[in-house]
Design a protein around this motif. Structure first.
Motif, PDB file in Angstrom:
ATOM      1  N   VAL A   1      48.498  25.384  63.524  1.00 52.67           N
ATOM      2  CA  VAL A   1      47.765  26.578  63.102  1.00 52.67           C
ATOM      3  C   VAL A   1      46.313  26.384  63.542  1.00 52.67           C
ATOM      4  O   VAL A   1      45.587  25.555  62.989  1.00 52.67           O
ATOM      5  CB  VAL A   1      47.842  26.784  61.568  1.00 52.67           C
ATOM      6  CG1 VAL A   1      47.046  28.017  61.170  1.00 52.67           C
ATOM      7  CG2 VAL A   1      49.288  26.908  61.115  1.00 52.67           C
ATOM      8  N   GLU A   2      45.909  27.132  64.566  1.00 53.08           N
ATOM      9  CA  GLU A   2      44.565  26.960  65.107  1.00 53.08           C
ATOM     10  C   GLU A   2      43.569  27.854  64.391  1.00 53.08           C
ATOM     11  O   GLU A   2      43.746  29.069  64.279  1.00 53.08           O
ATOM     12  CB  GLU A   2      44.558  27.294  66.608  1.00 53.08           C
ATOM     13  CG  GLU A   2      43.219  27.009  67.255  1.00 53.08           C
ATOM     14  CD  GLU A   2      43.226  27.253  68.756  1.00 53.08           C
ATOM     15  OE1 GLU A   2      42.172  27.023  69.392  1.00 53.08           O
ATOM     16  OE2 GLU A   2      44.287  27.683  69.283  1.00 53.08           O
ATOM     17  N   ARG A   3      42.526  27.204  63.869  1.00 58.54           N
ATOM     18  CA  ARG A   3      41.415  27.928  63.216  1.00 58.54           C
ATOM     19  C   ARG A   3      40.114  27.459  63.837  1.00 58.54           C
ATOM     20  O   ARG A   3      40.121  26.854  64.907  1.00 58.54           O
ATOM     21  CB  ARG A   3      41.480  27.721  61.696  1.00 58.54           C
ATOM     22  CG  ARG A   3      42.796  28.218  61.061  1.00 58.54           C
ATOM     23  CD  ARG A   3      42.720  28.199  59.539  1.00 58.54           C
ATOM     24  NE  ARG A   3      43.979  28.661  58.935  1.00 58.54           N
ATOM     25  CZ  ARG A   3      44.834  27.888  58.292  1.00 58.54           C
ATOM     26  NH1 ARG A   3      44.572  26.584  58.121  1.00 58.54           N
ATOM     27  NH2 ARG A   3      45.945  28.385  57.789  1.00 58.54           N
TER      28      ARG A   3
ATOM     29  N   SER B   1      34.745  18.418  66.239  1.00 60.26           N
ATOM     30  CA  SER B   1      35.937  19.198  65.887  1.00 60.26           C
ATOM     31  C   SER B   1      36.821  18.362  64.955  1.00 60.26           C
ATOM     32  O   SER B   1      36.869  17.124  65.068  1.00 60.26           O
ATOM     33  CB  SER B   1      36.734  19.570  67.135  1.00 60.26           C
ATOM     34  OG  SER B   1      36.066  20.533  67.916  1.00 60.26           O
ATOM     35  N   ILE B   2      37.517  19.042  64.034  1.00 62.97           N
ATOM     36  CA  ILE B   2      38.401  18.348  63.083  1.00 62.97           C
ATOM     37  C   ILE B   2      39.728  19.088  63.007  1.00 62.97           C
ATOM     38  O   ILE B   2      39.763  20.322  62.931  1.00 62.97           O
ATOM     39  CB  ILE B   2      37.770  18.275  61.676  1.00 62.97           C
ATOM     40  CG1 ILE B   2      36.468  17.480  61.704  1.00 62.97           C
ATOM     41  CG2 ILE B   2      38.745  17.636  60.685  1.00 62.97           C
ATOM     42  CD1 ILE B   2      35.749  17.445  60.354  1.00 62.97           C
ATOM     43  N   ILE B   3      40.808  18.318  62.993  1.00 62.28           N
ATOM     44  CA  ILE B   3      42.136  18.891  62.786  1.00 62.28           C
ATOM     45  C   ILE B   3      42.873  18.055  61.749  1.00 62.28           C
ATOM     46  O   ILE B   3      42.747  16.826  61.714  1.00 62.28           O
ATOM     47  CB  ILE B   3      42.930  18.959  64.119  1.00 62.28           C
ATOM     48  CG1 ILE B   3      44.256  19.678  63.923  1.00 62.28           C
ATOM     49  CG2 ILE B   3      43.123  17.587  64.730  1.00 62.28           C
ATOM     50  CD1 ILE B   3      44.951  20.017  65.244  1.00 62.28           C
TER      51      ILE B   3
ATOM     52  N   PRO C   1      37.125  27.275  58.583  1.00 65.42           N
ATOM     53  CA  PRO C   1      38.567  27.191  58.347  1.00 65.42           C
ATOM     54  C   PRO C   1      39.197  26.082  59.193  1.00 65.42           C
ATOM     55  O   PRO C   1      38.854  25.906  60.367  1.00 65.42           O
ATOM     56  CB  PRO C   1      39.071  28.580  58.761  1.00 65.42           C
ATOM     57  CG  PRO C   1      37.887  29.464  58.554  1.00 65.42           C
ATOM     58  CD  PRO C   1      36.699  28.643  58.947  1.00 65.42           C
ATOM     59  N   LEU C   2      40.102  25.337  58.588  1.00 65.67           N
ATOM     60  CA  LEU C   2      40.601  24.108  59.189  1.00 65.67           C
ATOM     61  C   LEU C   2      41.810  24.335  60.099  1.00 65.67           C
ATOM     62  O   LEU C   2      42.819  24.916  59.680  1.00 65.67           O
ATOM     63  CB  LEU C   2      40.989  23.116  58.081  1.00 65.67           C
ATOM     64  CG  LEU C   2      41.496  21.740  58.524  1.00 65.67           C
ATOM     65  CD1 LEU C   2      40.374  20.945  59.201  1.00 65.67           C
ATOM     66  CD2 LEU C   2      42.044  20.974  57.322  1.00 65.67           C
ATOM     67  N   THR C   3      41.712  23.860  61.327  1.00 68.43           N
ATOM     68  CA  THR C   3      42.884  23.769  62.203  1.00 68.43           C
ATOM     69  C   THR C   3      43.784  22.660  61.670  1.00 68.43           C
ATOM     70  O   THR C   3      43.303  21.585  61.300  1.00 68.43           O
ATOM     71  CB  THR C   3      42.461  23.451  63.648  1.00 68.43           C
ATOM     72  OG1 THR C   3      41.625  24.498  64.137  1.00 68.43           O
ATOM     73  CG2 THR C   3      43.666  23.306  64.548  1.00 68.43           C
ATOM     74  N   THR C   4      45.094  22.917  61.629  1.00 70.53           N
ATOM     75  CA  THR C   4      45.982  21.963  60.977  1.00 70.53           C
ATOM     76  C   THR C   4      47.414  22.113  61.473  1.00 70.53           C
ATOM     77  O   THR C   4      47.739  23.058  62.205  1.00 70.53           O
ATOM     78  CB  THR C   4      45.934  22.168  59.441  1.00 70.53           C
ATOM     79  OG1 THR C   4      46.701  21.159  58.786  1.00 70.53           O
ATOM     80  CG2 THR C   4      46.468  23.525  59.043  1.00 70.53           C
TER      81      THR C   4
ATOM     82  N   ASP D   1      48.430  21.900  55.974  1.00 73.20           N
ATOM     83  CA  ASP D   1      48.060  23.296  55.735  1.00 73.20           C
ATOM     84  C   ASP D   1      48.066  23.610  54.245  1.00 73.20           C
ATOM     85  O   ASP D   1      48.858  24.422  53.750  1.00 73.20           O
ATOM     86  CB  ASP D   1      48.952  24.286  56.488  1.00 73.20           C
ATOM     87  CG  ASP D   1      48.348  25.696  56.506  1.00 73.20           C
ATOM     88  OD1 ASP D   1      47.115  25.809  56.391  1.00 73.20           O
ATOM     89  OD2 ASP D   1      49.107  26.670  56.606  1.00 73.20           O
ATOM     90  N   LEU D   2      47.140  22.978  53.530  1.00 70.87           N
ATOM     91  CA  LEU D   2      46.909  23.319  52.135  1.00 70.87           C
ATOM     92  C   LEU D   2      46.348  24.738  52.046  1.00 70.87           C
ATOM     93  O   LEU D   2      45.767  25.251  53.010  1.00 70.87           O
ATOM     94  CB  LEU D   2      45.913  22.346  51.505  1.00 70.87           C
ATOM     95  CG  LEU D   2      46.295  20.859  51.484  1.00 70.87           C
ATOM     96  CD1 LEU D   2      45.183  20.043  50.846  1.00 70.87           C
ATOM     97  CD2 LEU D   2      47.606  20.631  50.766  1.00 70.87           C
ATOM     98  N   ASN D   3      46.489  25.356  50.885  1.00 61.59           N
ATOM     99  CA  ASN D   3      45.991  26.726  50.708  1.00 61.59           C
ATOM    100  C   ASN D   3      44.498  26.831  50.998  1.00 61.59           C
ATOM    101  O   ASN D   3      44.034  27.802  51.597  1.00 61.59           O
ATOM    102  CB  ASN D   3      46.274  27.204  49.280  1.00 61.59           C
ATOM    103  CG  ASN D   3      47.752  27.382  49.007  1.00 61.59           C
ATOM    104  OD1 ASN D   3      48.540  27.534  49.935  1.00 61.59           O
ATOM    105  ND2 ASN D   3      48.140  27.349  47.742  1.00 61.59           N
ATOM    106  N   MET D   4      43.742  25.825  50.572  1.00 62.05           N
ATOM    107  CA  MET D   4      42.291  25.883  50.723  1.00 62.05           C
ATOM    108  C   MET D   4      41.843  25.622  52.165  1.00 62.05           C
ATOM    109  O   MET D   4      40.684  25.856  52.506  1.00 62.05           O
ATOM    110  CB  MET D   4      41.621  24.881  49.786  1.00 62.05           C
ATOM    111  CG  MET D   4      41.871  23.423  50.130  1.00 62.05           C
ATOM    112  SD  MET D   4      41.257  22.283  48.856  1.00 62.05           S
ATOM    113  CE  MET D   4      39.511  22.631  48.902  1.00 62.05           C
ATOM    114  N   SER D   5      42.732  25.176  53.029  1.00 61.16           N
ATOM    115  CA  SER D   5      42.347  24.863  54.404  1.00 61.16           C
ATOM    116  C   SER D   5      41.891  26.111  55.155  1.00 61.16           C
ATOM    117  O   SER D   5      40.949  26.073  55.940  1.00 61.16           O
ATOM    118  CB  SER D   5      43.514  24.201  55.142  1.00 61.16           C
ATOM    119  OG  SER D   5      43.847  22.969  54.512  1.00 61.16           O
ATOM    120  N   GLU D   6      42.565  27.227  54.900  1.00 62.96           N
ATOM    121  CA  GLU D   6      42.184  28.477  55.554  1.00 62.96           C
ATOM    122  C   GLU D   6      40.864  29.008  55.013  1.00 62.96           C
ATOM    123  O   GLU D   6      40.088  29.648  55.738  1.00 62.96           O
ATOM    124  CB  GLU D   6      43.279  29.525  55.380  1.00 62.96           C
ATOM    125  CG  GLU D   6      43.018  30.812  56.138  1.00 62.96           C
ATOM    126  CD  GLU D   6      44.180  31.789  56.046  1.00 62.96           C
ATOM    127  OE1 GLU D   6      44.156  32.804  56.772  1.00 62.96           O
ATOM    128  OE2 GLU D   6      45.130  31.535  55.255  1.00 62.96           O
TER     129      GLU D   6
END
Length: 340
Positions: free
Chosen positions: A332-334, A277-279, A293-296, A283-288
């Motif tokens: 922001v959990e993804r 898992s990675i966090i 999709p990146l949790t951040t 919250d860059l635009n490309m993270s979602e």
């Protein structure tokens, strides 16, 4: 009406009966003059009203936003948009406060040679917002000016002045607590703590969360230094090569590092988030839009901009006190994180 003659370096040199070159070295904070003489030169520059050392009208409607060129010319397009949003957020907040925002870019040559932009001398202004990661010597040069100053996003502890940042320690603590709450106890950290106070504070938030949960930090899973901002990918690869086993999760000091780690692991056949898992943080635009999709931790850019402007215009003098205003981020959990 006769035009008032600008004070020159030669005028300062004549008053002190020294060379113009000595004045130049002192005002650019370079070697070649003693510390005692440097102080005398700077004090004389202030007394005579030379350029940026002259007294400013505190009620003048201009605010200078000093921006290092590197953050407006990132090859990483998403980082460009992140900082672009911050700059225009500042411009909007300054305008709503009844002031004019003057964006002042500093290129790498100016930064290296300690050259102040001409606007510092050519216009009158109330104060300066120093935005982004500026070389310490250059930040010190601006810090020495007799003008209200706020540092935004990054700061130096030995250059005390008002500063606005994201709540880095608290945000990192929340991110790691999120991983621990999902069953992870083998958690690594990646972030260049030697380069910025932001990463240093995020490392401390990671450390605090691990300590309070009674979880041992494994040094082999932590990468806390870097030779520079452009070398992260190679350093991550080398870091992974040294591991005989992976942790089940990583907290990364920003999204850029998290996304590079995600890409590197997947190229090596590691499945996310089932294997790791990675966090991240920002919250860059490309993270979602990344895969997965990146949790951040989402930085409150608007809140930070508003706070910086409020701190600056509220100053009645050139405060050089270490006042900190930390703006809370939002988890922001993804799908880059999962329970184990």
């Amino acid at each position: 009406m006769a035009r008032v003659k600008k004070v020159s370096m030669q005028d300062i040199a004549d008053r002190l009966q020294i060379s113009k070159n000595a004045v130049s070295l002192a005002l650019m904070d370079k070697k070649g003059v003693s510390e005692e003489m440097k102080i005398r030169i700077i004090q004389t520059a202030k007394e005579m009203g030379y350029g940026p050392y002259g007294k400013k009208q505190v009620d003048h409607p201009n605010l200078l936003v000093v921006v290092p060129d590197r953050i407006t010319s990132y090859d990483d397009n998403d980082h460009f948009h992140f900082y672009h949003d911050m700059i225009w957020g500042l411009e909007s907040s300054i305008r709503r406060s009844g002031y004019n925002a003057i964006i002042v870019r500093v290129d790498q040559a100016m930064e290296k040679d300690l050259i102040l932009p001409g606007l510092f001398e050519d216009i009158k202004y109330k104060g300066v917002i120093l935005f982004g990661i500026m070389e310490k010597a250059y930040a010190r040069m601006i810090w020495k000016l007799d003008t209200p100053l706020v540092m935004l996003d990054s700061y130096y502890r030995d250059l005390p002045c008002p500063a606005v940042t994201s709540a880095n320690m608290e945000g990192a603590y929340q991110a790691v607590e999120h991983l621990i709450g999902r069953g992870h106890t083998r958690i690594g950290f990646i972030g260049p703590t030697n380069l910025t106070t932001s990463h240093e504070e995020r490392w401390y938030g990671y450390w605090r969360a691990m300590q309070q949960s009674g979880i041992k930090i494994e040094e082999k899973w932590c990468l806390t230094s870097s030779s520079g901002f452009d070398s992260t990918w190679q350093e991550i690869s080398t870091f992974l090569d040294r591991m005989d086993e992976l942790p089940t999760a990583f907290f990364c000091g920003n999204d850029r590092i998290a996304l590079l780690l995600s890409e590197t692991l997947q190229k090596r056949g590691i499945q996310l988030p089932s294997d790791v898992s990675i966090i991240g943080f920002d919250d860059l635009n490309m993270s979602e839009a990344s895969n997965p999709p990146l949790t951040t931790m989402r930085v409150n850019k608007t809140g930070m901009c508003n706070a910086a402007v409020e701190m600056l215009i509220s100053q009645q003098n050139s405060s050089r006190e270490a006042v900190r205003w930390s703006i809370s981020p939002l988890l922001v959990e993804r799908s880059s994180t999962a329970a184990i």
